[in-house]
Design a protein around this motif. Structure first.
Motif, PDB file in Angstrom:
ATOM      1  N   UNK A 285     -14.920   0.632  -2.988  1.00 60.31           N
ATOM      2  CA  UNK A 285     -16.065   1.055  -4.305  1.00 60.31           C
ATOM      3  C   UNK A 285     -15.672  -0.357  -5.029  1.00 60.31           C
ATOM      4  N   UNK A 286     -16.563  -0.639  -5.730  1.00 64.35           N
ATOM      5  CA  UNK A 286     -15.139  -1.836  -6.793  1.00 64.35           C
ATOM      6  C   UNK A 286     -14.530  -1.498  -7.770  1.00 64.35           C
ATOM      7  N   UNK A 287     -14.389  -0.228  -8.491  1.00 65.46           N
ATOM      8  CA  UNK A 287     -13.193   0.041  -9.217  1.00 65.46           C
ATOM      9  C   UNK A 287     -12.380   0.412  -8.193  1.00 65.46           C
ATOM     10  N   UNK A 288     -12.514   0.680  -6.908  1.00 65.29           N
ATOM     11  CA  UNK A 288     -10.957   1.047  -5.658  1.00 65.29           C
ATOM     12  C   UNK A 288     -10.664  -0.518  -5.436  1.00 65.29           C
ATOM     13  N   UNK A 289     -11.258  -1.555  -5.266  1.00 63.19           N
ATOM     14  CA  UNK A 289     -10.899  -2.795  -4.625  1.00 63.19           C
ATOM     15  C   UNK A 289      -9.504  -3.517  -5.041  1.00 63.19           C
ATOM     16  N   UNK A 290      -9.232  -3.512  -6.757  1.00 61.47           N
ATOM     17  CA  UNK A 290      -8.103  -3.809  -7.139  1.00 61.47           C
ATOM     18  C   UNK A 290      -6.884  -2.803  -6.043  1.00 61.47           C
ATOM     19  N   UNK A 291      -6.970  -1.459  -6.001  1.00 61.22           N
ATOM     20  CA  UNK A 291      -6.359  -0.995  -5.530  1.00 61.22           C
ATOM     21  C   UNK A 291      -6.296  -0.979  -3.887  1.00 61.22           C
ATOM     22  N   UNK A 292      -6.944  -0.562  -3.343  1.00 63.29           N
ATOM     23  CA  UNK A 292      -6.501  -1.382  -2.280  1.00 63.29           C
ATOM     24  C   UNK A 292      -5.843  -2.671  -1.468  1.00 63.29           C
ATOM     25  N   UNK A 293      -6.467  -3.571  -2.165  1.00 68.78           N
ATOM     26  CA  UNK A 293      -5.776  -4.599  -2.658  1.00 68.78           C
ATOM     27  C   UNK A 293      -4.332  -4.815  -2.412  1.00 68.78           C
ATOM     28  N   UNK A 294      -4.250  -4.143  -4.340  1.00 72.04           N
ATOM     29  CA  UNK A 294      -2.094  -4.095  -4.258  1.00 72.04           C
ATOM     30  C   UNK A 294      -2.054  -2.930  -3.115  1.00 72.04           C
ATOM     31  N   UNK A 295      -2.335  -1.825  -3.002  1.00 76.09           N
ATOM     32  CA  UNK A 295      -1.460  -0.492  -1.509  1.00 76.09           C
ATOM     33  C   UNK A 295      -1.373  -1.987  -0.485  1.00 76.09           C
ATOM     34  N   UNK A 296      -1.978  -2.778   0.069  1.00 75.58           N
ATOM     35  CA  UNK A 296      -2.328  -3.098   1.477  1.00 75.58           C
ATOM     36  C   UNK A 296      -1.178  -4.092   1.412  1.00 75.58           C
ATOM     37  N   UNK A 297      -0.977  -5.763  -0.041  1.00 75.55           N
ATOM     38  CA  UNK A 297       0.209  -5.621   0.411  1.00 75.55           C
ATOM     39  C   UNK A 297       1.536  -5.731  -0.670  1.00 75.55           C
ATOM     40  N   UNK A 298       1.350  -4.432  -0.916  1.00 73.60           N
ATOM     41  CA  UNK A 298       2.788  -3.713  -1.280  1.00 73.60           C
ATOM     42  C   UNK A 298       3.589  -3.311   0.205  1.00 73.60           C
ATOM     43  N   UNK A 299       2.649  -2.256   0.535  1.00 68.04           N
ATOM     44  CA  UNK A 299       2.806  -1.788   2.170  1.00 68.04           C
ATOM     45  C   UNK A 299       3.790  -3.004   3.387  1.00 68.04           C
ATOM     46  N   UNK A 300       2.958  -3.949   3.189  1.00 64.28           N
ATOM     47  CA  UNK A 300       3.450  -5.107   3.687  1.00 64.28           C
ATOM     48  C   UNK A 300       4.459  -5.314   3.441  1.00 64.28           C
ATOM     49  N   UNK A 301       5.121  -5.704   2.025  1.00 61.33           N
ATOM     50  CA  UNK A 301       6.183  -6.075   1.667  1.00 61.33           C
ATOM     51  C   UNK A 301       6.871  -4.967   1.982  1.00 61.33           C
ATOM     52  N   UNK A 302       6.817  -3.791   1.810  1.00 61.62           N
ATOM     53  CA  UNK A 302       8.792  -3.128   1.391  1.00 61.62           C
ATOM     54  C   UNK A 302       8.213  -2.799   3.951  1.00 61.62           C
ATOM     55  N   UNK A 303       7.328  -2.781   4.342  1.00 60.92           N
ATOM     56  CA  UNK A 303       7.590  -3.180   6.106  1.00 60.92           C
ATOM     57  C   UNK A 303       8.303  -4.254   6.256  1.00 60.92           C
ATOM     58  N   UNK A 304       8.078  -4.974   5.755  1.00 58.82           N
ATOM     59  CA  UNK A 304       9.074  -6.154   6.175  1.00 58.82           C
ATOM     60  C   UNK A 304      11.162  -6.106   4.853  1.00 58.82           C
TER      61      UNK A 304
END
Length: 398
Positions: A285-304
């Motif tokens: 949903x539009x109100x969730x898109x920023x959260x999803x974007x941030x979550x994916x990037x953050x998870x990627x960083x933590x896994x690296x």
DNA sequence: TAGCACCCCGACTGCGACTT
DNA sequence: AAGTCGCAGTCGGGGTGCTA
């Protein structure tokens, strides 16, 4: 108007439940009235008075029972002898007066039963008293509707006596948590990080570092600070409350994605939870898109950085663990986590709801490490982790 | 089959209480 | 005076299940 055929005395019934999910919620209190006698039973404390009353009833009368009360009774108390004649007054009311003049489920049920039940579990006997009083009042409304819609008489019920109220409250017994930390039998030095992420760095996210059962919480705005603290804590796992993947087939989070129409804004894990009656907000949903974007990037960083990451959802975990969601009350959520066995300053001091959700999502990490979890969704999309309270032996039997 | 009621949660807003 | 914080209320899109 055709009067419903009733072969015997009607039994007016209303179940009070912890929520609306047939999968995870349960009926905690059932009130009924037959022949002007009001009774209360608590399914969890074992009681066959309701079965006896049902066996001699000519019809079962509810409001919205086809949707709520009856499915719960059939699911969790399949032995109950439900009368063949079942009447849902919501349907009769709508037929007679139309939808606009028929009370909604909310209007009929009044103050939310789950809140009162959790209030009682948090140590407030007055909340259980109000739950019973509300149930009694709802059943009086049921009988008024019955006289009105069905044209059938119904015995007057005397007002609640405090003697019976006290008796029932005593019968409900001391509330016990569904599950506690020590049953996970984990290494007391195990470190797990839980983060209740927000959509932007301008708004603080909830942070929790669990060391054994001890929670240290705070609110953190920036990704950099979270990453630094994760590096410092070196946790066995990081559990994030944020969507960490896109629906299969989707290319981007935003609505201009040409695959949006075909693949939608939900993943398989959201669909599974919804089928189980757990409400979930669509991650794109539009109100969730920023959260999803941030979550994916953050998870990627933590896994690296070398730390495993899972996606948890506090609301679902709380439903499963029988801990009230923050929507019910921050205090009840704090109490639920305390009863689960989490230690730490959050028990006494001021604590925000994002920190409590961070504790919850860290607990999801504990269940993951202990191997007592369900991974919802499919591998291709990435799974949502929820606690599974069943013993492994039970899983093998099933 | 259309039309509802209901559910989810983060973002946002306005407001009052409080701190710097 | 300006900033921060919590609280309460509102909004919004899709999925679901039921009724007319």
């Amino acid at each position: 108007m055709v009067k419903p055929h009733v072969p015997g005395p009607p039994l007016f019934l209303q179940a009070e439940t912890t929520g609306t999910s047939l999968w995870y919620d349960r009926a905690v209190m059932i009130g009924w009235d037959t022949g002007g006698r009001y009774e209360v039973a608590f399914p969890e404390s074992g009681d066959d008075r309701l079965a006896e009353a049902l066996a001699s009833a000519g019809a079962l009368v509810t409001f919205d029972g086809f949707r709520l009360d009856l499915p719960f009774l059939k699911q969790h108390s399949p032995h109950l002898p439900l009368p063949e004649h079942q009447i849902d007054l919501r349907t009769l009311m709508r037929r007679k007066y139309g939808a606009a003049k028929t009370p909604s489920a909310k209007e009929h049920r009044g103050e939310r039963a789950p809140n009162l039940w959790y209030g009682y579990r948090a140590g407030d006997p007055g909340a259980l008293r109000r739950l019973i009083e509300n149930n009694h009042a709802a059943i009086q409304r049921l009988k008024a509707m019955w006289r009105d819609c069905a044209g059938q008489p119904a015995h007057q019920t005397p007002p609640l006596s405090s003697r019976y109220l006290d008796l029932w409250i005593a019968q409900a017994g001391a509330p016990t948590p569904l599950f506690t930390y020590d049953r996970l039998r984990l290494d007391p030095n195990l470190r797990v990080v839980g983060i209740d992420l927000t959509g932007s760095e301008t708004r603080p996210s909830g942070w929790c570092l669990l060391e054994g059962a001890r929670a240290e919480t705070r609110r953190i705005k920036t990704d950099d600070e979270m990453l630094a603290r994760i590096a410092d804590a070196a946790p066995a796992i990081v559990s994030l409350d944020s969507p960490l993947s896109l629906p299969a087939g989707r290319l981007r989070v935003d609505d201009r994605d040409p695959t949006r129409a075909q693949f939608g804004i939900n993943r398989e894990c959201e669909r599974v939870l919804r089928r189980r009656g757990v409400g979930v907000y669509p991650p794109l949903l539009p109100s969730m898109q920023a959260l999803t974007t941030r979550g994916i990037a953050l998870a990627d960083h933590i896994r690296r950085m070398g730390f495993p990451v899972i996606e948890g959802f506090p609301g679902a975990a709380q439903d499963i663990l029988g801990i009230p969601r923050k929507k019910a009350s921050v205090e009840y959520l704090r109490d639920g986590l305390t009863r689960f066995g989490v230690m730490g300053e959050f028990r006494q001091g001021r604590v925000s709801h994002d920190e409590l959700d961070a504790i919850t999502v860290a607990i999801v990490g504990l269940f993951y490490i202990a191997g007592r979890y369900e991974a919802l969704g499919d591998e291709q999309e990435g799974c949502l982790i929820v606690p599974d309270l069943r013993e492994s032996a039970e899983i093998m039997i099933q």
